[in-house]
Design an enzyme around this catalytic site. Structure first.
Site, PDB file in Angstrom:
ATOM      1  N   ALA A  63     -71.467  27.992 -56.149  1.00  0.00           N
ATOM      2  CA  ALA A  63     -72.672  28.814 -56.076  1.00  0.00           C
ATOM      3  C   ALA A  63     -72.274  30.120 -55.405  1.00  0.00           C
ATOM      4  CB  ALA A  63     -73.742  28.090 -55.274  1.00  0.00           C
ATOM      5  N   GLY A 108     -70.613  24.145 -56.368  1.00  0.00           N
ATOM      6  CA  GLY A 108     -71.490  24.092 -57.538  1.00  0.00           C
ATOM      7  C   GLY A 108     -70.732  24.018 -58.847  1.00  0.00           C
ATOM      8  N   GLU A 111     -69.893  20.432 -59.269  1.00  0.00           N
ATOM      9  CA  GLU A 111     -71.166  19.752 -59.580  1.00  0.00           C
ATOM     10  C   GLU A 111     -71.601  20.033 -61.022  1.00  0.00           C
ATOM     11  OE1 GLU A 111     -72.822  21.637 -56.025  1.00  0.00           O
ATOM     12  OE2 GLU A 111     -73.632  19.680 -55.480  1.00  0.00           O
ATOM     13  N   GLU A 131     -68.425  22.461 -49.297  1.00  0.00           N
ATOM     14  CA  GLU A 131     -69.666  22.919 -48.639  1.00  0.00           C
ATOM     15  C   GLU A 131     -69.694  22.670 -47.142  1.00  0.00           C
ATOM     16  OE1 GLU A 131     -69.540  21.410 -51.550  1.00  0.00           O
ATOM     17  OE2 GLU A 131     -70.972  22.279 -52.949  1.00  0.00           O
TER      18      GLU A 131
HETATM   19  N1  DAK Z   1     -69.358  33.057 -54.463  1.00  0.00           N
HETATM   20  C1  DAK Z   1     -69.284  34.391 -54.583  1.00  0.00           C
HETATM   21  N2  DAK Z   1     -68.148  35.061 -54.870  1.00  0.00           N
HETATM   22  C2  DAK Z   1     -67.040  34.335 -55.059  1.00  0.00           C
HETATM   23  C3  DAK Z   1     -67.044  32.916 -54.946  1.00  0.00           C
HETATM   24  C4  DAK Z   1     -68.287  32.274 -54.634  1.00  0.00           C
HETATM   25  N3  DAK Z   1     -68.403  30.944 -54.553  1.00  0.00           N
HETATM   26  N4  DAK Z   1     -65.786  32.476 -55.163  1.00  0.00           N
HETATM   27  C5  DAK Z   1     -65.043  33.579 -55.390  1.00  0.00           C
HETATM   28  N5  DAK Z   1     -65.790  34.684 -55.338  1.00  0.00           N
HETATM   29  C6  DAK Z   1     -65.364  36.073 -55.530  1.00  0.00           C
HETATM   30  C7  DAK Z   1     -64.590  36.559 -54.317  1.00  0.00           C
HETATM   31  O1  DAK Z   1     -65.488  36.993 -53.301  1.00  0.00           O
HETATM   32  C8  DAK Z   1     -63.807  37.721 -54.919  1.00  0.00           C
HETATM   33  O2  DAK Z   1     -64.650  38.821 -55.077  1.00  0.00           O
HETATM   34  P1  DAK Z   1     -64.147  40.318 -54.659  1.00  0.00           P
HETATM   35  O3  DAK Z   1     -63.782  40.219 -53.252  1.00  0.00           O
HETATM   36  O4  DAK Z   1     -62.965  40.565 -55.587  1.00  0.00           O
HETATM   37  O5  DAK Z   1     -65.335  41.170 -54.954  1.00  0.00           O
HETATM   38  C9  DAK Z   1     -63.472  37.196 -56.307  1.00  0.00           C
HETATM   39  O6  DAK Z   1     -64.426  36.149 -56.579  1.00  0.00           O
HETATM   40  C10 DAK Z   1     -62.075  36.627 -56.408  1.00  0.00           C
HETATM   41  O7  DAK Z   1     -61.947  35.650 -55.388  1.00  0.00           O
HETATM   42  P2  DAK Z   1     -60.727  35.639 -54.353  1.00  0.00           P
HETATM   43  O8  DAK Z   1     -60.191  37.019 -54.133  1.00  0.00           O
HETATM   44  O9  DAK Z   1     -61.168  34.874 -53.168  1.00  0.00           O
HETATM   45  O10 DAK Z   1     -59.651  34.842 -55.193  1.00  0.00           O
HETATM   46  P3  DAK Z   1     -58.494  33.910 -54.627  1.00  0.00           P
HETATM   47  O11 DAK Z   1     -57.640  33.555 -55.802  1.00  0.00           O
HETATM   48  O12 DAK Z   1     -57.820  34.514 -53.436  1.00  0.00           O
HETATM   49  O13 DAK Z   1     -59.221  32.583 -54.096  1.00  0.00           O
HETATM   50  C11 DAK Z   1     -60.819  30.753 -54.271  1.00  0.00           C
HETATM   51  C12 DAK Z   1     -59.906  31.765 -55.034  1.00  0.00           C
HETATM   52  C13 DAK Z   1     -61.638  30.001 -55.322  1.00  0.00           C
HETATM   53  C14 DAK Z   1     -59.941  29.759 -53.502  1.00  0.00           C
HETATM   54  C15 DAK Z   1     -61.708  31.522 -53.266  1.00  0.00           C
HETATM   55  O14 DAK Z   1     -62.363  32.603 -53.989  1.00  0.00           O
HETATM   56  C16 DAK Z   1     -62.777  30.666 -52.655  1.00  0.00           C
HETATM   57  O15 DAK Z   1     -62.502  29.928 -51.727  1.00  0.00           O
HETATM   58  N6  DAK Z   1     -64.032  30.800 -53.137  1.00  0.00           N
HETATM   59  C17 DAK Z   1     -65.157  30.094 -52.586  1.00  0.00           C
HETATM   60  C18 DAK Z   1     -65.116  28.670 -53.020  1.00  0.00           C
HETATM   61  C19 DAK Z   1     -66.261  27.882 -52.411  1.00  0.00           C
HETATM   62  O16 DAK Z   1     -66.358  27.737 -51.171  1.00  0.00           O
HETATM   63  N7  DAK Z   1     -67.128  27.369 -53.288  1.00  0.00           N
HETATM   64  C20 DAK Z   1     -68.280  26.615 -52.858  1.00  0.00           C
HETATM   65  C21 DAK Z   1     -69.437  27.535 -52.696  1.00  0.00           C
HETATM   66  S1  DAK Z   1     -70.782  26.719 -51.908  1.00  0.00           S
HETATM   67  C22 DAK Z   1     -77.736  24.135 -52.770  1.00  0.00           C
HETATM   68  C23 DAK Z   1     -77.364  24.545 -54.014  1.00  0.00           C
HETATM   69  C24 DAK Z   1     -76.062  24.798 -54.265  1.00  0.00           C
HETATM   70  C25 DAK Z   1     -75.106  24.691 -53.301  1.00  0.00           C
HETATM   71  C26 DAK Z   1     -75.490  24.271 -52.055  1.00  0.00           C
HETATM   72  C27 DAK Z   1     -76.798  24.003 -51.786  1.00  0.00           C
HETATM   73  N8  DAK Z   1     -79.101  23.814 -52.547  1.00  0.00           N
HETATM   74  C28 DAK Z   1     -80.026  23.932 -53.591  1.00  0.00           C
HETATM   75  C29 DAK Z   1     -79.479  23.197 -51.299  1.00  0.00           C
HETATM   76  C30 DAK Z   1     -73.755  25.006 -53.636  1.00  0.00           C
HETATM   77  C31 DAK Z   1     -72.911  25.512 -52.749  1.00  0.00           C
HETATM   78  C32 DAK Z   1     -71.608  26.010 -53.174  1.00  0.00           C
HETATM   79  O17 DAK Z   1     -71.192  25.959 -54.286  1.00  0.00           O
END
Ligand code: DAK
Length: 258
Positions: A63, A108, A111, A131
């Site tokens: 997400a 997400g 998921e 998360e």
């Molecule tokens: N959200 C927004 N932007 C994201 C992103 C994300 N999840 N993942 C990557 N990006 C963006 C980065 O910010 C970056 O943007 P710029 O800085 O270039 O503008 C671009 O994508 C490239 O990412 P990186 O530069 O970080 O690329 P790397 O190869 O170095 O790293 C990575 C890739 C996938 C390891 C890293 O980007 C990363 O750790 N991303 C976050 C992964 C993550 O934590 N995903 C889980 C998100 S939390 C709910 C509903 C839904 C949810 C929860 C509750 N309710 C209804 C209660 C869901 C939650 C989630 O999914």
């Protein structure tokens, strides 16, 4: 411009999440575009759907953390509601949906893959529910669908540690059915989808319904549901065609989706 592209290749629909600069992260717009894409699929033509992400790095990296970081309670609830509507739409979509996971499938993204019927991935795929490191629980069904898809113990390990698993481990724990070299993933997905699409469409739909709904029932109720859906097939032209073709030793069965 839409963040989700759709094309049909014969009886196979291909939905592509197209926001590669943000690793296809799910913001409200993407979620709404996904809903619209699935709503627009012509079920008279399409008998299986492939869901994938644009680019070579990510299926969906989760997400959108940027959007979520400033949400009010009401906005958070609305976001969750839209997300859950998308995930349930895919899970209960009448025809099978194959996730072709071409890179990161985190939060997400993992998921979303779990809401699909079948998961296959490329050799660079990475799965995880990070998360808890962000101070939240999974919110799009991760605690529920992951524990149903793989062992409860392994699901809990992934959920509590937030550690990701690579493609080979995802295969070993049953999270994906097969792993392809990245360049061959879509061809593999297409072959799988076409194999499904060649079978009697109503029978395939009934299988999906029987498995999905039956998993929420006790065995007796599930078997009763199966009997009902089996019986329904005898009202279809496709049942007559399938069995006649076998008895007449005829090749080239023509299912009409009726
Ligand atoms: N959200 C927004 N932007 C994201 C992103 C994300 N999840 N993942 C990557 N990006 C963006 C980065 O910010 C970056 O943007 P710029 O800085 O270039 O503008 C671009 O994508 C490239 O990412 P990186 O530069 O970080 O690329 P790397 O190869 O170095 O790293 C990575 C890739 C996938 C390891 C890293 O980007 C990363 O750790 N991303 C976050 C992964 C993550 O934590 N995903 C889980 C998100 S939390 C709910 C509903 C839904 C949810 C929860 C509750 N309710 C209804 C209660 C869901 C939650 C989630 O999914």
């Amino acid at each position: 411009m839409s963040n989700v592209e759709y094309r049909a290749e014969g009886a196979v629909g291909v939905v592509t999440i197209n926001r590669p600069k943000a690793l296809n992260a799910l913001n409200s717009e993407v979620l709404n575009d996904l809903l619209a894409a699935f709503d627009g699929i012509d079920l008279q033509q399409v008998r299986a759907v492939i869901l994938t992400g644009a680019g070579e790095k990510a299926f969906v990296a989760g997400a959108d953390i940027g959007e979520m970081s400033t949400m009010t309670k009401e906005e958070g609830e609305a976001f969750g509601k839209t997300g859950n509507a998308v995930f349930r739409k895919i899970e209960t979509f009448p025809v099978p949906v194959i996730a072709a996971i071409n890179g990161f499938a985190l939060g997400g993204g993992c998921e979303l893959a779990l809401s699909c019927d079948i998961r296959i991935c490329s050799d660079n795929a990475v799965f995880g529910q990070p998360e808890v490191g962000l101070g939240i629980t999974p919110g799009f069904g991760g605690t529920q669908r992951l524990a149903r898809a793989i062992s409860v113990s392994k699901a809990k390990e992934m959920l509590y540690t937030g550690k990701s698993v690579k493609a080979d481990e995802a295969y070993r724990i049953g999270l994906v059915n097969s792993v392809y070299p990245q360049a061959e993933l879509m061809e593999g997905a297409m072959k799988l989808a076409q194999t499904i699409a060649r079978n009697a469409p109503i029978a395939v739909r009934q299988c999906k319904k029987a498995v999905n709904e039956g998993l929420d029932m006790d065995l007796e109720a599930g078997l009763a549901l199966e009997s009902k859906l089996f019986g329904d097939c005898f009202e279809t032209l496709d049942q007559r065609e399938g069995m006649s073709a076998f008895l007449e030793k005829r090749k080239g069965v023509q299912f009409v989706n009726g």
